[in-house]
Design a protein around this motif. Structure first.
Motif, PDB file in Angstrom:
ATOM      1  N   ARG A   1      -1.049 -12.612  15.339  1.00 12.36           N
ATOM      2  CA  ARG A   1      -1.413 -11.841  14.051  1.00 12.36           C
ATOM      3  C   ARG A   1      -2.333 -10.672  14.530  1.00 12.36           C
ATOM      4  O   ARG A   1      -2.260  -9.649  14.018  1.00 12.36           O
ATOM      5  CB  ARG A   1      -2.288 -12.691  13.282  1.00 12.36           C
ATOM      6  CG  ARG A   1      -2.447 -12.092  11.748  1.00 12.36           C
ATOM      7  CD  ARG A   1      -3.321 -12.962  10.758  1.00 12.36           C
ATOM      8  NE  ARG A   1      -2.875 -14.313  10.368  1.00 12.36           N
ATOM      9  CZ  ARG A   1      -1.840 -14.203   9.465  1.00 12.36           C
ATOM     10  NH1 ARG A   1      -1.535 -13.068   8.478  1.00 12.36           N
ATOM     11  NH2 ARG A   1      -1.370 -15.339   8.940  1.00 12.36           N
TER      12      ARG A   1
ATOM     13  N   MET B   1      -8.104  -3.292   1.422  1.00 14.21           N
ATOM     14  CA  MET B   1      -7.178  -3.776  -0.015  1.00 14.21           C
ATOM     15  C   MET B   1      -6.703  -5.415   0.497  1.00 14.21           C
ATOM     16  O   MET B   1      -6.758  -6.217  -0.594  1.00 14.21           O
ATOM     17  CB  MET B   1      -5.799  -3.160  -0.052  1.00 14.21           C
ATOM     18  CG  MET B   1      -6.136  -1.737  -0.808  1.00 14.21           C
ATOM     19  SD  MET B   1      -6.684  -2.259  -2.620  1.00 14.21           S
ATOM     20  CE  MET B   1      -8.293  -1.706  -2.358  1.00 14.21           C
ATOM     21  N   MET B   2      -6.129  -5.634   1.553  1.00 14.59           N
ATOM     22  CA  MET B   2      -5.670  -6.816   1.734  1.00 14.59           C
ATOM     23  C   MET B   2      -6.758  -7.826   1.827  1.00 14.59           C
ATOM     24  O   MET B   2      -6.483  -8.971   1.158  1.00 14.59           O
ATOM     25  CB  MET B   2      -5.179  -6.774   3.337  1.00 14.59           C
ATOM     26  CG  MET B   2      -3.671  -5.981   3.487  1.00 14.59           C
ATOM     27  SD  MET B   2      -2.360  -6.414   2.493  1.00 14.59           S
ATOM     28  CE  MET B   2      -2.217  -8.051   2.963  1.00 14.59           C
ATOM     29  N   GLU B   3      -7.890  -7.504   2.272  1.00 16.13           N
ATOM     30  CA  GLU B   3      -9.174  -8.382   2.068  1.00 16.13           C
ATOM     31  C   GLU B   3      -9.433  -8.785   0.777  1.00 16.13           C
ATOM     32  O   GLU B   3      -9.536  -9.878   0.302  1.00 16.13           O
ATOM     33  CB  GLU B   3     -10.017  -7.746   2.782  1.00 16.13           C
ATOM     34  CG  GLU B   3     -10.738  -8.317   4.023  1.00 16.13           C
ATOM     35  CD  GLU B   3     -12.033  -7.797   4.783  1.00 16.13           C
ATOM     36  OE1 GLU B   3     -11.783  -7.015   5.497  1.00 16.13           O
ATOM     37  OE2 GLU B   3     -12.858  -8.040   4.211  1.00 16.13           O
TER      38      GLU B   3
ATOM     39  N   HIS C   1      -6.527 -10.853  -0.944  1.00 18.51           N
ATOM     40  CA  HIS C   1      -6.804 -12.428  -0.556  1.00 18.51           C
ATOM     41  C   HIS C   1      -7.999 -12.982  -1.263  1.00 18.51           C
ATOM     42  O   HIS C   1      -7.879 -14.332  -1.565  1.00 18.51           O
ATOM     43  CB  HIS C   1      -6.961 -12.251   0.850  1.00 18.51           C
ATOM     44  CG  HIS C   1      -7.045 -13.703   1.666  1.00 18.51           C
ATOM     45  ND1 HIS C   1      -5.771 -14.407   1.657  1.00 18.51           N
ATOM     46  CD2 HIS C   1      -7.740 -14.412   2.268  1.00 18.51           C
ATOM     47  CE1 HIS C   1      -5.931 -15.820   2.216  1.00 18.51           C
ATOM     48  NE2 HIS C   1      -7.191 -15.689   2.694  1.00 18.51           N
TER      49      HIS C   1
ATOM     50  N   GLY D   1       0.119 -18.832  -0.413  1.00 17.63           N
ATOM     51  CA  GLY D   1       1.565 -18.343  -0.139  1.00 17.63           C
ATOM     52  C   GLY D   1       1.347 -16.833   0.224  1.00 17.63           C
ATOM     53  O   GLY D   1       0.090 -16.005   0.205  1.00 17.63           O
ATOM     54  N   PRO D   2       2.478 -16.029   0.085  1.00 16.38           N
ATOM     55  CA  PRO D   2       2.644 -14.507   0.338  1.00 16.38           C
ATOM     56  C   PRO D   2       1.769 -13.956  -1.108  1.00 16.38           C
ATOM     57  O   PRO D   2       1.858 -14.389  -2.076  1.00 16.38           O
ATOM     58  CB  PRO D   2       4.108 -14.116   0.387  1.00 16.38           C
ATOM     59  CG  PRO D   2       4.716 -15.482   0.452  1.00 16.38           C
ATOM     60  CD  PRO D   2       3.813 -16.642   0.089  1.00 16.38           C
ATOM     61  N   LEU D   3       1.022 -12.910  -0.587  1.00 13.26           N
ATOM     62  CA  LEU D   3       0.452 -12.232  -1.744  1.00 13.26           C
ATOM     63  C   LEU D   3       1.525 -11.601  -2.857  1.00 13.26           C
ATOM     64  O   LEU D   3       2.552 -11.188  -2.392  1.00 13.26           O
ATOM     65  CB  LEU D   3      -0.462 -11.179  -1.337  1.00 13.26           C
ATOM     66  CG  LEU D   3      -1.740 -11.653  -0.268  1.00 13.26           C
ATOM     67  CD1 LEU D   3      -2.358 -10.219   0.171  1.00 13.26           C
ATOM     68  CD2 LEU D   3      -2.759 -11.916  -1.429  1.00 13.26           C
ATOM     69  N   SER D   4       0.792 -11.636  -4.035  1.00 11.66           N
ATOM     70  CA  SER D   4       1.743 -11.213  -5.229  1.00 11.66           C
ATOM     71  C   SER D   4       1.320  -9.760  -5.595  1.00 11.66           C
ATOM     72  O   SER D   4       0.263  -9.410  -5.170  1.00 11.66           O
ATOM     73  CB  SER D   4       1.675 -11.984  -6.207  1.00 11.66           C
ATOM     74  OG  SER D   4       0.425 -11.934  -7.072  1.00 11.66           O
ATOM     75  N   PRO D   5       2.272  -8.874  -5.850  1.00 12.30           N
ATOM     76  CA  PRO D   5       1.734  -7.438  -6.470  1.00 12.30           C
ATOM     77  C   PRO D   5       0.622  -7.534  -7.362  1.00 12.30           C
ATOM     78  O   PRO D   5      -0.362  -6.459  -7.286  1.00 12.30           O
ATOM     79  CB  PRO D   5       3.009  -7.004  -7.142  1.00 12.30           C
ATOM     80  CG  PRO D   5       4.178  -7.885  -6.768  1.00 12.30           C
ATOM     81  CD  PRO D   5       3.705  -9.083  -6.331  1.00 12.30           C
TER      82      PRO D   5
ATOM     83  N   LEU E   1      -2.563  -7.717  -5.492  1.00 12.57           N
ATOM     84  CA  LEU E   1      -2.888  -6.211  -5.090  1.00 12.57           C
ATOM     85  C   LEU E   1      -3.242  -5.279  -6.108  1.00 12.57           C
ATOM     86  O   LEU E   1      -4.252  -4.646  -5.733  1.00 12.57           O
ATOM     87  CB  LEU E   1      -1.603  -5.441  -4.383  1.00 12.57           C
ATOM     88  CG  LEU E   1      -1.645  -5.598  -2.712  1.00 12.57           C
ATOM     89  CD1 LEU E   1      -0.486  -4.722  -2.401  1.00 12.57           C
ATOM     90  CD2 LEU E   1      -2.885  -4.982  -2.210  1.00 12.57           C
ATOM     91  N   ARG E   2      -2.763  -5.360  -7.058  1.00 11.51           N
ATOM     92  CA  ARG E   2      -3.096  -4.239  -8.304  1.00 11.51           C
ATOM     93  C   ARG E   2      -4.791  -4.782  -8.687  1.00 11.51           C
ATOM     94  O   ARG E   2      -5.490  -3.931  -8.981  1.00 11.51           O
ATOM     95  CB  ARG E   2      -2.252  -4.538  -9.451  1.00 11.51           C
ATOM     96  CG  ARG E   2      -0.923  -3.961  -9.008  1.00 11.51           C
ATOM     97  CD  ARG E   2      -0.170  -3.708 -10.225  1.00 11.51           C
ATOM     98  NE  ARG E   2       1.245  -3.588 -10.093  1.00 11.51           N
ATOM     99  CZ  ARG E   2       2.227  -4.525 -10.220  1.00 11.51           C
ATOM    100  NH1 ARG E   2       1.941  -5.535 -10.811  1.00 11.51           N
ATOM    101  NH2 ARG E   2       3.398  -4.276  -9.976  1.00 11.51           N
TER     102      ARG E   2
END
Lengths: 129, 142
Positions: free
Chosen positions: A34, A79-81, A84, A94-98, A101-102
């Motif tokens: 990673r 943004m990612m932090e 999460h 699981g994978p982040l969803s839109p 993020l929004r």
């Protein structure tokens, strides 16, 4: 660049290097993978330059585009932090969803005040963390 | 009578994903929001890897990557617009960016900028040293 600033950065950099070595010595293989991805990849300078030039009609030099690409990568990290954190608060995995993020972006705007508008609506905080 | 198209005023906040949806359905672009939709895919490949690097799944969801790209483009435009704000500027400069990133919330980004400037300076100095020793060598040989 002033020699003072240059040597200040030099000593900060060597200290950071030592700290990083300690951190990396304790990485699991997954951590390594990673971290590699984080280090190796960056926003394409040419694309950043295109965005600025085409949206704002401004000429931008390559070194400046490189700088913008650099701190924008930090923004992506922020943004990612946040996304999460939103995901965790909702107890999702699981994978982040839109939507994560929004929501993260909305929170970012709220906390920092819109960069474009420059001014936060009103100072909400009495005690800053 | 056809509905009058609404143009975004100088800067009203409309989540850009709504703009791109509207642009896609109406077939046209609408002010500032519309322009952003034309950058689809420019960043996707690298963003995917970055998102993994920053903690996402090894395979981030496509929708999420697209939204990240929209947000990113909006951010870049925001910052540069702010940096250029105080009047007619010929070129975006580092000093402009320094000012735009001067808020406490942007401390990390500002620090990264200084670090990158240092690296650019480092390369410049190393190159100057190398060229100087190169010239000295040449004069010895002549």
């Amino acid at each position: 660049m002033a020699d003072d600033d240059y040597s200040a950065q030099l000593s900060w950099q060597s200290q950071s290097k030592d700290n990083l070595k300690v951190l990396m010595d304790n990485f699991s293989p997954a951590h390594h993978e990673r971290f590699e991805a984080y280090r190796r990849h960056a926003l394409p300078k040419s694309a950043v330059r295109k965005v600025i030039q085409q949206t704002l009609g401004q000429q931008v030099s390559q070194p400046v585009a490189q700088i913008v690409a650099g701190f924008s990568k930090v923004f992506v990290g922020e943004m990612m932090e946040k996304a999460h954190a939103v995901q965790q608060r909702r107890g999702e995995t699981g994978p982040l969803s839109p939507d994560h993020l929004r929501e993260a972006y909305r929170l970012y705007q709220e906390e920092t005040g819109r960069v474009g508008a420059a001014r936060p609506l009103r100072s909400k905080r009495i005690f800053m963390k | 009578m056809a509905p009058r198209p609404s143009y975004t005023s100088s800067y009203t906040y409309i989540p850009s994903y709504r703009d791109t949806l509207a642009a896609a359905s109406s077939g046209g672009s609408r002010g500032v929001g519309g322009k952003k939709s034309t950058f689809r895919g420019l960043f996707a490949k690298e963003l995917r890897n970055l998102m993994y690097g920053f903690g996402d799944d090894r395979n981030p969801a496509n929708d999420t990557v697209n939204v990240m790209e929209e947000i990113l483009v909006e951010y870049i435009v925001d910052v540069c617009q702010t940096a250029l704000a105080p009047g007619k500027k010929a070129r975006l400069s580092i000093e402009d960016l320094r000012r735009a990133l001067s808020r406490p919330a942007d401390a990390k980004k500002l620090a990264r900028m200084e670090e990158l400037l240092f690296m650019q300076e480092d390369i410049k100095r190393a190159r100057a040293q190398f060229e100087e020793s190169d010239m000295n060598q040449a004069s010895y040989q002549s």
